[in-house]
Design a protein around this motif. Structure first.
Motif, PDB file in Angstrom:
ATOM      1  N   SER A  99       0.839  -1.204   0.000  1.00 10.41           N
ATOM      2  CA  SER A  99       0.000   0.000   0.000  1.00 10.41           C
ATOM      3  C   SER A  99       0.874   1.254   0.000  1.00 10.41           C
ATOM      4  O   SER A  99       1.955   1.284   0.597  1.00 10.41           O
ATOM      5  CB  SER A  99      -0.906   0.004   1.226  1.00 10.41           C
ATOM      6  N   GLY A 100       0.382   2.285  -0.690  1.00  6.72           N
ATOM      7  CA  GLY A 100       1.045   3.577  -0.681  1.00  6.72           C
ATOM      8  C   GLY A 100       2.413   3.598  -1.318  1.00  6.72           C
ATOM      9  O   GLY A 100       3.245   4.448  -0.988  1.00  6.72           O
ATOM     10  N   GLN A 101       2.658   2.727  -2.273  1.00  6.83           N
ATOM     11  CA  GLN A 101       4.002   2.626  -2.836  1.00  6.83           C
ATOM     12  C   GLN A 101       4.256   3.575  -3.996  1.00  6.83           C
ATOM     13  O   GLN A 101       5.394   3.953  -4.251  1.00  6.83           O
ATOM     14  CB  GLN A 101       4.275   1.197  -3.296  1.00  6.83           C
ATOM     15  N   PHE A 102       3.187   3.993  -4.719  1.00  9.26           N
ATOM     16  CA  PHE A 102       3.400   4.640  -6.008  1.00  9.26           C
ATOM     17  C   PHE A 102       2.948   6.100  -6.032  1.00  9.26           C
ATOM     18  O   PHE A 102       1.918   6.461  -5.467  1.00  9.26           O
ATOM     19  CB  PHE A 102       2.673   3.861  -7.103  1.00  9.26           C
ATOM     20  N   ASP A 103       3.745   6.882  -6.757  1.00  6.34           N
ATOM     21  CA  ASP A 103       3.371   8.268  -7.045  1.00  6.34           C
ATOM     22  C   ASP A 103       2.424   8.347  -8.233  1.00  6.34           C
ATOM     23  O   ASP A 103       1.677   9.324  -8.367  1.00  6.34           O
ATOM     24  CB  ASP A 103       4.635   9.085  -7.361  1.00  6.34           C
ATOM     25  N   ALA A 104       2.474   7.359  -9.102  1.00  8.95           N
ATOM     26  CA  ALA A 104       1.608   7.366 -10.286  1.00  8.95           C
ATOM     27  C   ALA A 104       1.271   5.932 -10.685  1.00  8.95           C
ATOM     28  O   ALA A 104       2.118   5.038 -10.592  1.00  8.95           O
ATOM     29  CB  ALA A 104       2.299   8.071 -11.456  1.00  8.95           C
ATOM     30  N   VAL A 105       0.032   5.740 -11.111  1.00 10.34           N
ATOM     31  CA  VAL A 105      -0.414   4.479 -11.705  1.00 10.34           C
ATOM     32  C   VAL A 105      -0.838   4.778 -13.138  1.00 10.34           C
ATOM     33  O   VAL A 105      -1.681   5.653 -13.373  1.00 10.34           O
ATOM     34  CB  VAL A 105      -1.579   3.850 -10.927  1.00 10.34           C
ATOM     35  N   LEU A 106      -0.257   4.065 -14.087  1.00 10.18           N
ATOM     36  CA  LEU A 106      -0.573   4.207 -15.498  1.00 10.18           C
ATOM     37  C   LEU A 106      -1.270   2.940 -15.980  1.00 10.18           C
ATOM     38  O   LEU A 106      -0.874   1.831 -15.605  1.00 10.18           O
ATOM     39  CB  LEU A 106       0.708   4.435 -16.316  1.00 10.18           C
ATOM     40  N   ALA A 107      -2.302   3.098 -16.793  1.00  7.37           N
ATOM     41  CA  ALA A 107      -3.038   1.933 -17.313  1.00  7.37           C
ATOM     42  C   ALA A 107      -3.476   2.263 -18.732  1.00  7.37           C
ATOM     43  O   ALA A 107      -4.538   2.845 -18.948  1.00  7.37           O
ATOM     44  CB  ALA A 107      -4.238   1.604 -16.430  1.00  7.37           C
ATOM     45  N   SER A 108      -2.649   1.885 -19.689  1.00 10.98           N
ATOM     46  CA  SER A 108      -2.909   2.217 -21.089  1.00 10.98           C
ATOM     47  C   SER A 108      -3.621   1.066 -21.783  1.00 10.98           C
ATOM     48  O   SER A 108      -3.035   0.014 -22.032  1.00 10.98           O
ATOM     49  CB  SER A 108      -1.586   2.529 -21.801  1.00 10.98           C
ATOM     50  N   LEU A 109      -4.912   1.252 -22.065  1.00 13.38           N
ATOM     51  CA  LEU A 109      -5.721   0.289 -22.812  1.00 13.38           C
ATOM     52  C   LEU A 109      -5.759  -1.079 -22.146  1.00 13.38           C
ATOM     53  O   LEU A 109      -5.717  -2.114 -22.809  1.00 13.38           O
ATOM     54  CB  LEU A 109      -5.214   0.179 -24.265  1.00 13.38           C
ATOM     55  N   SER A 110      -5.880  -1.076 -20.820  1.00 15.49           N
ATOM     56  CA  SER A 110      -5.922  -2.339 -20.079  1.00 15.49           C
ATOM     57  C   SER A 110      -7.157  -2.486 -19.202  1.00 15.49           C
ATOM     58  O   SER A 110      -7.628  -3.617 -18.988  1.00 15.49           O
ATOM     59  CB  SER A 110      -4.668  -2.483 -19.208  1.00 15.49           C
ATOM     60  N   LEU A 111      -7.703  -1.406 -18.694  1.00 16.39           N
ATOM     61  CA  LEU A 111      -8.781  -1.516 -17.712  1.00 16.39           C
ATOM     62  C   LEU A 111     -10.086  -2.032 -18.315  1.00 16.39           C
ATOM     63  O   LEU A 111     -10.959  -2.511 -17.586  1.00 16.39           O
ATOM     64  CB  LEU A 111      -9.010  -0.169 -17.027  1.00 16.39           C
ATOM     65  N   MET A 112     -10.232  -1.976 -19.632  1.00 20.63           N
ATOM     66  CA  MET A 112     -11.438  -2.531 -20.275  1.00 20.63           C
ATOM     67  C   MET A 112     -11.525  -4.041 -20.087  1.00 20.63           C
ATOM     68  O   MET A 112     -12.598  -4.623 -20.188  1.00 20.63           O
ATOM     69  CB  MET A 112     -11.443  -2.236 -21.778  1.00 20.63           C
ATOM     70  N   TYR A 113     -10.380  -4.667 -19.819  1.00 21.94           N
ATOM     71  CA  TYR A 113     -10.325  -6.122 -19.705  1.00 21.94           C
ATOM     72  C   TYR A 113     -10.323  -6.596 -18.255  1.00 21.94           C
ATOM     73  O   TYR A 113     -10.199  -7.798 -18.004  1.00 21.94           O
ATOM     74  CB  TYR A 113      -9.086  -6.639 -20.433  1.00 21.94           C
ATOM     75  N   THR A 114     -10.473  -5.669 -17.327  1.00 15.93           N
ATOM     76  CA  THR A 114     -10.535  -6.028 -15.915  1.00 15.93           C
ATOM     77  C   THR A 114     -11.904  -6.625 -15.601  1.00 15.93           C
ATOM     78  O   THR A 114     -12.938  -6.049 -15.957  1.00 15.93           O
ATOM     79  CB  THR A 114     -10.295  -4.785 -15.039  1.00 15.93           C
ATOM     80  N   ILE A 115     -11.918  -7.752 -14.913  1.00 13.85           N
ATOM     81  CA  ILE A 115     -13.174  -8.440 -14.638  1.00 13.85           C
ATOM     82  C   ILE A 115     -13.974  -7.720 -13.563  1.00 13.85           C
ATOM     83  O   ILE A 115     -15.181  -7.515 -13.700  1.00 13.85           O
ATOM     84  CB  ILE A 115     -12.894  -9.904 -14.233  1.00 13.85           C
ATOM     85  N   ASP A 116     -13.318  -7.304 -12.487  1.00 19.13           N
ATOM     86  CA  ASP A 116     -13.987  -6.619 -11.370  1.00 19.13           C
ATOM     87  C   ASP A 116     -13.380  -5.225 -11.249  1.00 19.13           C
ATOM     88  O   ASP A 116     -12.387  -5.017 -10.555  1.00 19.13           O
ATOM     89  CB  ASP A 116     -13.791  -7.419 -10.077  1.00 19.13           C
TER      90      ASP A 116
END
Length: 254
Positions: A99-116
């Motif tokens: 938890s709390g590890q990142f300053d930024a999260v990037l998600a390029s054309l991936s979240l459409m395939y997330t189930i939940d």
């Protein structure tokens, strides 16, 4: 599926998504020393482009569900001497990071395939530091994104996927996902722009964007699917085609 298409993704897809990748990185405004998560890294394009921006002192953690994709990403990184990227197998609903590890999260054309996606929103919020930034890109609907039109037209001939609401056009209307992010503690907004790429002809587009997902169809059904794509997208005959794709860029802060 992702393991099966890893080689063609590296060879044919990454270069066509470069405009989207650059849009994600431009909005991320990365700085030296930052810790960055690339969620759904695929063959590593976003992670490897982000890596120099956080030097000195910064690192990129690149996560994907596909071992074959990750193997290619590691090879790419080694071949160009990138040493500040760590590749991990994992998924958005259960990010393998503290938890709390990142300053930024990037998600390029991936979240459409997330189930939940509600779980993914909670996980993104969990791993972001206070003030941390999310930047994601997703396709618009089939009426505005040619890639979605092709894949949904071809996919209509295949058996229904085991999980509904997952696929290239799943976040064409991102409002529900924005609400899920809000509940998780990330206030996000959307700006949309049109990006594009091209193919020389129907056959090349089919092989890259639909061939693997329809490979289990009987030959006659494959031909029916291909004919349906031709009728919708190449009505005046085969040849070069520019794909125009509405792209939603989601940005938010924790």
């Amino acid at each position: 599926m992702w393991d099966r298409i890893s080689e063609i993704y590296l060879r044919e897809v990454d270069k066509r998504f470069e405009e989207v990748i650059n849009g994600v990185l431009r909005r991320a405004t990365l700085r030296p020393g930052q810790q960055v998560l690339d969620l759904g890294t695929g063959t590593g394009s976003v992670a490897l482009k982000a890596a120099p921006s956080v030097l000195p002192g910064g690192n990129v953690t690149a996560v994907d569900i596909s071992p074959e994709m990750l193997a290619l990403a590691r090879q790419r990184g080694a071949s160009i001497g990138v040493s500040n990227v760590t590749f991990l197998e994992g998924r958005a609903e259960e990010i393998p990071s503290p938890s709390g590890q990142f300053d930024a999260v990037l998600a390029s054309l991936s979240l459409m395939y997330t189930i939940d996606r509600a779980a993914a929103a909670r996980e993104i919020a969990r791993v972001l530091r206070p003030g941390g930034r999310l930047v994601a890109a997703v396709w618009g609907g089939r009426e505005q994104a040619d890639i979605v039109l092709l894949q949904q037209t071809a996919g209509s001939f295949a058996p229904k996927p085991p999980v509904p609401g997952v696929g290239s056009g799943a976040l064409a209307d991102p409002v529900e996902f924005l609400e899920q992010l809000e509940r998780a503690g990330i206030r996000a907004r959307v700006k949309s722009e049109t990006t594009g790429f091209d193919f020389d002809d129907l056959s090349s587009a089919w092989d890259v964007l639909a061939g693997v997902t329809t490979v289990q169809l009987p030959p006659e059904r494959q031909q029916e699917a291909k004919a349906a794509v031709r009728a919708k997208m190449w009505p005046d005959g085969d040849g070069h085609r520019q794909f125009s794709n509405l792209t939603h860029f989601i940005t938010g802060e924790r």
